[in-house]
Design an enzyme around this catalytic site. Structure first.
Site, PDB file in Angstrom:
ATOM      1  N   ASP A   1      81.151  57.273 -81.237  1.00 23.95           N
ATOM      2  CA  ASP A   1      80.658  56.395 -80.170  1.00 23.95           C
ATOM      3  C   ASP A   1      79.316  56.859 -79.604  1.00 23.95           C
ATOM      4  OD1 ASP A   1      82.956  54.980 -80.455  1.00 23.95           O
ATOM      5  OD2 ASP A   1      83.918  55.699 -78.624  1.00 23.95           O
TER       6      ASP A   1
HETATM    7  P1  NAP Z   1      84.730  59.297 -80.936  1.00 24.35           P
HETATM    8  O1  NAP Z   1      83.853  58.113 -80.750  1.00 24.35           O
HETATM    9  O2  NAP Z   1      86.092  59.242 -80.353  1.00 24.35           O
HETATM   10  O3  NAP Z   1      84.804  59.578 -82.501  1.00 24.35           O
HETATM   11  C1  NAP Z   1      85.385  60.740 -82.972  1.00 24.35           C
HETATM   12  C2  NAP Z   1      85.371  60.655 -84.471  1.00 24.35           C
HETATM   13  O4  NAP Z   1      85.861  61.904 -84.944  1.00 24.35           O
HETATM   14  C3  NAP Z   1      86.289  59.586 -85.019  1.00 24.35           C
HETATM   15  O5  NAP Z   1      85.566  58.454 -85.416  1.00 24.35           O
HETATM   16  C4  NAP Z   1      87.030  60.278 -86.168  1.00 24.35           C
HETATM   17  O6  NAP Z   1      86.754  59.586 -87.393  1.00 24.35           O
HETATM   18  C5  NAP Z   1      86.385  61.663 -86.228  1.00 24.35           C
HETATM   19  N1  NAP Z   1      87.371  62.695 -86.509  1.00 24.35           N
HETATM   20  C6  NAP Z   1      88.614  62.842 -86.023  1.00 24.35           C
HETATM   21  N2  NAP Z   1      89.211  63.892 -86.563  1.00 24.35           N
HETATM   22  C7  NAP Z   1      88.319  64.455 -87.418  1.00 24.35           C
HETATM   23  C8  NAP Z   1      88.338  65.586 -88.274  1.00 24.35           C
HETATM   24  N3  NAP Z   1      89.421  66.369 -88.391  1.00 24.35           N
HETATM   25  N4  NAP Z   1      87.238  65.854 -89.010  1.00 24.35           N
HETATM   26  C9  NAP Z   1      86.152  65.059 -88.938  1.00 24.35           C
HETATM   27  N5  NAP Z   1      86.074  63.983 -88.143  1.00 24.35           N
HETATM   28  C10 NAP Z   1      87.146  63.685 -87.386  1.00 24.35           C
HETATM   29  O7  NAP Z   1      84.046  60.624 -80.366  1.00 24.35           O
HETATM   30  P2  NAP Z   1      82.681  60.849 -79.587  1.00 24.35           P
HETATM   31  O8  NAP Z   1      81.522  60.339 -80.361  1.00 24.35           O
HETATM   32  O9  NAP Z   1      82.720  62.280 -79.175  1.00 24.35           O
HETATM   33  O10 NAP Z   1      82.811  59.917 -78.316  1.00 24.35           O
HETATM   34  C11 NAP Z   1      83.742  60.177 -77.280  1.00 24.35           C
HETATM   35  C12 NAP Z   1      84.439  58.897 -76.885  1.00 24.35           C
HETATM   36  O11 NAP Z   1      85.576  59.254 -76.089  1.00 24.35           O
HETATM   37  C13 NAP Z   1      83.571  57.989 -76.042  1.00 24.35           C
HETATM   38  O12 NAP Z   1      83.880  56.645 -76.274  1.00 24.35           O
HETATM   39  C14 NAP Z   1      83.987  58.378 -74.612  1.00 24.35           C
HETATM   40  O13 NAP Z   1      83.753  57.357 -73.661  1.00 24.35           O
HETATM   41  C15 NAP Z   1      85.459  58.598 -74.815  1.00 24.35           C
HETATM   42  N6  NAP Z   1      86.066  59.470 -73.789  1.00 24.35           N
HETATM   43  C16 NAP Z   1      85.384  60.572 -73.374  1.00 24.35           C
HETATM   44  C17 NAP Z   1      85.935  61.363 -72.390  1.00 24.35           C
HETATM   45  C18 NAP Z   1      85.125  62.532 -71.856  1.00 24.35           C
HETATM   46  O14 NAP Z   1      85.276  62.873 -70.681  1.00 24.35           O
HETATM   47  N7  NAP Z   1      84.291  63.159 -72.694  1.00 24.35           N
HETATM   48  C19 NAP Z   1      87.217  61.081 -71.863  1.00 24.35           C
HETATM   49  C20 NAP Z   1      87.903  59.966 -72.364  1.00 24.35           C
HETATM   50  C21 NAP Z   1      87.312  59.158 -73.340  1.00 24.35           C
HETATM   51  P3  NAP Z   1      87.785  59.695 -88.639  1.00 24.35           P
HETATM   52  O15 NAP Z   1      89.109  59.301 -88.090  1.00 24.35           O
HETATM   53  O16 NAP Z   1      87.209  58.764 -89.635  1.00 24.35           O
HETATM   54  O17 NAP Z   1      87.739  61.120 -89.076  1.00 24.35           O
END
Ligand code: NAP
Length: 498
Positions: free
Chosen positions: A385
């Protein structure tokens, strides 16, 4: 015991809370800050236990034993990746405690509750009850027991705001006549329902903000409890927690360009649900760890973008090792840290600190976003994201408006993840299909270990070849022109000046 002693304990606890909170300002002092706050909490508990109102200790001991056992089990067995859910459920427990204390005080004193005490009790149970269910909803969404995307229905704002107005009306009625017992319990019920309705329409990029806000509500409920039972340290600790959580949520809203009203009042201005289009087939460029190691060997500048997948894979040590190997080759290596990467504020900083990555290598989006276009490789490790260009262009996306890291502007984008599945917000990522992007599918840790091994072997070979030729090189780097790999997207692999 002389009551002045309680105040001494409480004053010392309050000072420790404030200095502890100040320590959390920077990763360097955060650990010390936590210890200070823990010491403050211990003093606050000791001071409270010394009060003469406490005549029996057996139930307190039972509570302390059960609470400590649950807390220790959570700390030991819950993985770091589940930390946000753990925080959400802790807010729920804190709010439950505040609400139960409020109900007990009301039950004991009603109808002889004066207006000031009723105001404190009203705040306590209203904020407490909506935090109980709101935090449970956040837990359910983060644990994927409930849909993580916003749940929206017709007249949602009207329903939520009407219920909110009703609850405030009941609160005012109780201040006028504290003896209206059914109204008190109806207000608690309304608070529980409001918590559910407030978090239901929140999802995607708003979740981190709502977590900070629920933290703030739990703190404010605790401060109101302090007023209701005349406990100064609870007022101080609750006010600190409440205001810091509130400021954190406002700052996160601003950093992510989200509407704070949206998070405060649920569906106000929430993104529209996405419509399903026809199935579209697109191709991606799939590279192996060998290809990736080859490109990284030649890169002069690399920006690593860690995300939630790095936490899932526990790949932080492997990332740190890769950074060291590349730095040794003479490349410039930096980390771009998005404020909401992962699942809790500071998630990536904590993991990278655990792997001893120097703070001087970590940069926030504002500090590094302009540098991507002059960077050879943006290495995206389990992030999705936070690098999704839909945030810039796709108006019906839950990510729309959130500032992202400009990884797509690097000459080559290398994405380490297991599949093409979307991230937390459920939004497809066009970056994966760009010409300059190479997808290296697999668990991020396994991929990085393979890349690191290849880089080490390469460095070893170079060293051996130079030693046998008698060529001295200050940093062991071989300078060779690099041919384009046929059939691969164009990559800019520049030779480092000798
Ligand atoms: P993300 O958008 O959730 O994407 C994480 C990616 O990691 C997934 O697409 C997944 O793809 C990949 N993944 C999972 N396990 C893996 C592994 N073992 N090896 C390699 N890849 C792996 O993460 P982000 O870019 O860090 O964004 C964070 C999101 O979480 C945002 O939308 C944010 O708003 C939300 N959020 C953040 C918080 C906070 O406080 N930081 C709290 C709640 C929600 P695959 O499944 O294809 O591997």
């Amino acid at each position: 015991m002389n009551t002045a002693w309680f105040d001494v304990f409480y004053l010392a606890a309050a000072i420790l809370f404030i200095t502890g909170l100040k320590g959390l300002n920077s990763p360097r002092t955060a650990r010390r800050g936590l210890f200070l706050a823990e010491a403050g909490m211990a003093l606050a508990i000791i001071g409270t236990l010394l009060r003469h109102e406490i005549v029996q200790f057996q139930w307190i001991l039972v509570g302390v034993t059960i609470g400590s056992a649950v807390g220790a089990a959570m700390a030991i067995f819950m993985p770091m990746t589940a930390m946000p859910q753990r925080i959400a459920i802790s807010h729920s427990f804190g709010a439950l405690a505040a609400t139960l204390v409020g109900i007990a005080v009301y039950h004991e004193h009603a109808p002889h509750v004066d207006r000031i005490e009723m105001t404190a009790l009203g705040f306590e149970v209203l904020l407490g009850s909506l935090t109980i269910t709101g935090s449970l909803m956040a837990f359910g969404k983060l644990q994927e027991l409930l849909p993580g995307t916003p749940v929206i229905y017709r007249f949602q704002n009207i329903v939520t705001l009407t219920l909110f107005a009703l609850a405030v009306g009941m609160f005012i009625a109780l201040i006028v006549d504290a003896g209206a017992v059914p109204v008190f319990y109806a207000m608690v019920g309304a608070g529980l329902l409001i918590g559910v309705l407030l978090v239901l329409p929140i999802g995607g990029a708003d979740m981190p903000v709502v977590l900070a806000l629920l933290n703030s509500y739990a703190g404010l409920a605790a401060a109101a409890t302090g007023f209701a039972i005349g406990n100064t340290v609870l007022i101080v600790a609750g006010a600190l927690d409440g205001t810091s959580g509130f400021f954190l949520s406002m700052m996160m809203s601003r950093a992510m360009n989200r509407s704070f009203a949206n998070v405060l009042f649920g569906a106000v201005g929430a993104a529209k649900p996405q419509t399903q289009g026809g199935v579209e087939t697109r191709t991606v460029t799939h590279y192996t760890p060998e290809d990736a190691a080859f490109i990284l060997e030649q890169a002069q500048s690399v920006i690593i973008v860690p995300g939630y997948g790095m936490a899932v894979a526990q790949a932080q040590q492997a990332v740190a090792e890769l950074a060291t190997l590349l730095l040794r080759r003479g490349a410039q290596v930096r980390f771009a840290i998005h404020p909401v990467a992962g699942r809790m504020p500071g998630h990536m900083n904590v993991l990278l600190a655990e792997a001893n990555v120097g703070y001087e290598l970590l940069f926030e989006p504002d500090q590094i976003n302009d540098d991507f276009q002059a960077t050879d490789v943006a290495l995206v490790v389990g992030a999705n994201d936070v690098v999704n260009p839909a945030a810039r262009t796709k108006q019906d996306s839950p990510l729309y408006g959130m500032p992202i890291l400009n990884a797509d502007q690097a000459h080559t984008v290398m994405v380490l993840k297991r599949s093409l599945r979307p991230g937390f917000a459920g939004e497809d990522n066009d970056l994966f299909y760009e010409r300059q992007t190479m997808m290296v599918f697999g668990d991020a840790k396994a991929t990085l270990i393979a890349i690191n091994q290849l880089l080490k072997e390469q460095a070893h070979d170079e060293h051996a070849s130079m030693a046998s030729n008698g060529v001295a090189s200050p940093n062991g780097v071989r300078h060779e022109p690099v041919a384009d790999v046929p059939g691969t997207p164009p990559t800019t692999v520049r030779q480092r000046p000798a």
